[in-house]
Design an enzyme around this catalytic site. Structure first.
Site, PDB file in Angstrom:
ATOM      1  CE  LYS A 165      -3.574   5.326  -0.969  1.00 56.13           C
ATOM      2  NZ  LYS A 165      -4.608   5.827  -1.903  1.00 56.13           N
ATOM      3  CE1 TYR A 199      -3.844   2.294   0.955  1.00 50.66           C
ATOM      4  CE2 TYR A 199      -2.390   3.105   2.694  1.00 50.66           C
ATOM      5  CZ  TYR A 199      -3.547   3.221   1.950  1.00 50.66           C
ATOM      6  OH  TYR A 199      -4.400   4.273   2.179  1.00 50.66           O
TER       7      TYR A 199
HETATM    8  N1  LIG Z   1      -9.137   6.537   5.825  1.00 52.66           N
HETATM    9  C1  LIG Z   1      -7.892   6.907   5.977  1.00 52.66           C
HETATM   10  O1  LIG Z   1      -7.424   7.219   7.083  1.00 52.66           O
HETATM   11  C2  LIG Z   1      -7.002   7.013   4.788  1.00 52.66           C
HETATM   12  C3  LIG Z   1      -5.659   7.363   4.995  1.00 52.66           C
HETATM   13  C4  LIG Z   1      -4.835   7.511   3.901  1.00 52.66           C
HETATM   14  C5  LIG Z   1      -5.338   7.294   2.638  1.00 52.66           C
HETATM   15  N2  LIG Z   1      -6.645   6.898   2.471  1.00 52.66           N
HETATM   16  C6  LIG Z   1      -7.117   6.692   1.100  1.00 52.66           C
HETATM   17  O2  LIG Z   1      -8.329   7.387   0.912  1.00 52.66           O
HETATM   18  C7  LIG Z   1      -9.088   6.731  -0.095  1.00 52.66           C
HETATM   19  C8  LIG Z   1     -10.500   6.513   0.386  1.00 52.66           C
HETATM   20  O3  LIG Z   1     -10.481   5.560   1.435  1.00 52.66           O
HETATM   21  P1  LIG Z   1     -11.589   5.475   2.583  1.00 52.66           P
HETATM   22  O4  LIG Z   1     -10.865   5.492   3.852  1.00 52.66           O
HETATM   23  O5  LIG Z   1     -12.676   6.450   2.353  1.00 52.66           O
HETATM   24  O6  LIG Z   1     -12.105   3.956   2.376  1.00 52.66           O
HETATM   25  P2  LIG Z   1     -13.497   3.352   1.911  1.00 52.66           P
HETATM   26  O7  LIG Z   1     -13.303   1.882   1.853  1.00 52.66           O
HETATM   27  O8  LIG Z   1     -14.600   3.874   2.769  1.00 52.66           O
HETATM   28  O9  LIG Z   1     -13.683   3.942   0.452  1.00 52.66           O
HETATM   29  C9  LIG Z   1     -13.007   3.437  -0.654  1.00 52.66           C
HETATM   30  C10 LIG Z   1     -14.011   3.242  -1.775  1.00 52.66           C
HETATM   31  O10 LIG Z   1     -13.317   2.835  -2.960  1.00 52.66           O
HETATM   32  C11 LIG Z   1     -14.120   1.883  -3.628  1.00 52.66           C
HETATM   33  N3  LIG Z   1     -13.285   1.067  -4.502  1.00 52.66           N
HETATM   34  C12 LIG Z   1     -12.366   0.139  -4.146  1.00 52.66           C
HETATM   35  N4  LIG Z   1     -11.828  -0.432  -5.227  1.00 52.66           N
HETATM   36  C13 LIG Z   1     -12.400   0.164  -6.300  1.00 52.66           C
HETATM   37  C14 LIG Z   1     -12.234   0.033  -7.693  1.00 52.66           C
HETATM   38  N5  LIG Z   1     -11.377  -0.876  -8.198  1.00 52.66           N
HETATM   39  N6  LIG Z   1     -12.947   0.821  -8.518  1.00 52.66           N
HETATM   40  C15 LIG Z   1     -13.823   1.729  -8.013  1.00 52.66           C
HETATM   41  N7  LIG Z   1     -14.055   1.877  -6.701  1.00 52.66           N
HETATM   42  C16 LIG Z   1     -13.336   1.111  -5.854  1.00 52.66           C
HETATM   43  C17 LIG Z   1     -14.737   1.070  -2.519  1.00 52.66           C
HETATM   44  O11 LIG Z   1     -15.897   0.362  -2.966  1.00 52.66           O
HETATM   45  C18 LIG Z   1     -15.022   2.123  -1.464  1.00 52.66           C
HETATM   46  O12 LIG Z   1     -16.342   2.631  -1.565  1.00 52.66           O
HETATM   47  C19 LIG Z   1      -8.318   5.457  -0.423  1.00 52.66           C
HETATM   48  O13 LIG Z   1      -7.520   5.655  -1.563  1.00 52.66           O
HETATM   49  C20 LIG Z   1      -7.464   5.252   0.781  1.00 52.66           C
HETATM   50  O14 LIG Z   1      -6.324   4.472   0.515  1.00 52.66           O
HETATM   51  C21 LIG Z   1      -7.460   6.770   3.507  1.00 52.66           C
END
Ligand SMILES: NC(=O)c1ccc[n+]([C@@H]2O[C@H](COP(=O)([O-])OP(=O)(O)OC[C@H]3O[C@@H](n4cnc5c(N)ncnc54)[C@H](O)[C@@H]3O)[C@@H](O)[C@H]2O)c1
Length: 332
Positions: free
Chosen positions: A172, A168
């Site tokens: 990223k 990951y």
């Molecule tokens: N939550 C955190 O603290 C955090 C920290 C750093 C980065 N992120 C990044 O933020 C982004 C959003 O994450 P989140 O925390 O809201 O998680 P989340 O799981 O709530 O949302 C991610 C969404 O992406 C969708 N998804 C996954 N694979 C997919 C694909 N191949 N095509 C289309 N849609 C797809 C999922 O169905 C989900 O609804 C991600 O890229 C995650 O890595 C989150």
């Protein structure tokens, strides 16, 4: 500072992974502020298994019930065809795409030395290749219209590190590199590109394998010292959305940047180079010379943040002039 409302009327935004968590919040807030939204979501689990139309449909219904404009798209960002279809959906429904928030994501944790191809490939495909697959066709449309705002979703896991997330983190951190190049290539077309490092308590937290805590003492020590946020709002997707929206607004001219929205702090994250030690005779430098000048190599009191490979060379020349004034004078 001006507090004029920031609006997105007449703008079309694609938000990938907008069916839940952060993406959902971005989509709702962009729509509230006048943008037309393509709500993309594959609808699988946090680890990327399965599909469902329900999450994207629910967000579209929520936007429409408040008077906003949105369509759903259920394609995976992880295929070239899927990426093309997501962008085509925006062009066909709304005539173009002005904003791309590349946000879809999954997690598959494991020890570095045990990560399987399946864990590595799935994470790279969604995060890194997905950003190319949606980003490339979107960028083409933006170039034609000479306007675009792109936000890639990086992570502090990638820029700073998180145990058991090598796949990951690599993906990223790769997005930071991707955003830098898109920013350079977009500059003459009025297209900005930045990357966001968000932190929010979403369902992805359920995918974290906390086994690392027993094996990585230094990081576990920091984890143990963290004050649990007394206010859950500090880790809500709601708290991240304002920075994400500002970065994709017309008002924001910043590009080529990394920004963090975490625990209520909004900050610039940057990659710099120390002034370092400049050798007068690089072809004769020895390993022992490096050891002897190590403090200077590490000294972070003076640094630059190069805009490109070539700006780094200019910075080096500047450092050479400072460290070898006589040599520079002789050359001038
Ligand atoms: N939550 C955190 O603290 C955090 C920290 C750093 C980065 N992120 C990044 O933020 C982004 C959003 O994450 P989140 O925390 O809201 O998680 P989340 O799981 O709530 O949302 C991610 C969404 O992406 C969708 N998804 C996954 N694979 C997919 C694909 N191949 N095509 C289309 N849609 C797809 C999922 O169905 C989900 O609804 C991600 O890229 C995650 O890595 C989150």
């Amino acid at each position: 500072m001006s507090k004029a409302p920031i609006r997105f009327d007449g703008r079309t935004a694609i938000v990938t992974g907008a069916g839940s968590g952060l993406g959902r919040e971005y989509a709702l807030e962009l729509a509230r502020r006048g943008a037309r939204i393509v709500v993309n979501d594959l609808g699988g689990s946090g680890a990327g298994d399965g599909t469902s139309t329900a999450p994207a449909d629910a967000v579209v219904a929520e936007i429409q019930s408040s008077g906003g404009t949105a369509i759903a798209n259920y394609d995976s960002v992880a295929t070239r065809d899927g990426g093309e279809r997501i962008v085509r959906a925006a062009v066909e429904a709304f005539g173009g795409v002005d904003i791309l928030i590349s946000n879809a994501g999954i997690l598959r944790n494991g020890r570095f030395d045990e990560l399987t191809d399946a864990q590595i490939d799935a994470v790279f495909s969604v995060h890194l290749k997905g950003a190319f697959y949606v980003g490339q066709p979107a960028f083409k449309v933006m170039k034609q219209k000479r306007y675009g705002r792109i936000l890639f979703t990086a992570s502090s896991s990638g820029l700073f590190g998180h145990p058991w997330q090598a796949n990951y983190a690599a993906a990223k951190a790769g997005l930071a590199g991707l955003s830098n190049v898109v920013a350079l290539e977009g500059a003459d077309f009025n297209i900005t590109s930045n990357a966001l490092l968000p932190a929010a308590w979403t369902r992805l937290a359920d995918e974290i394998d906390w086994g690392w805590r027993a094996e990585c003492a230094q990081v576990d020590d920091a984890f143990a010292k963290m004050t649990p946020p007394s206010d859950p709002a500090r880790l809500s997707p709601r708290s991240v959305a304002p920075l994400a929206l500002f970065l994709v607004s017309e008002q924001c001219r910043a590009t080529h940047g990394l920004y963090s929205a975490a625990h209520g702090r909004y900050a610039r994250v940057f990659i710099g180079a120390t002034q370092g030690w400049v050798s007068a005779e690089p072809s004769k430098v020895t390993v022992e010379d490096i050891a002897a000048h190590w403090e200077r190599v590490e000294e972070r009191a003076s640094f630059t943040e190069p805009l490109s490979v070539y700006h780094e060379v200019l910075d080096t020349e500047q450092a050479r002039r400072q460290q070898h004034p006589a040599e520079s004078k002789a050359r001038d």
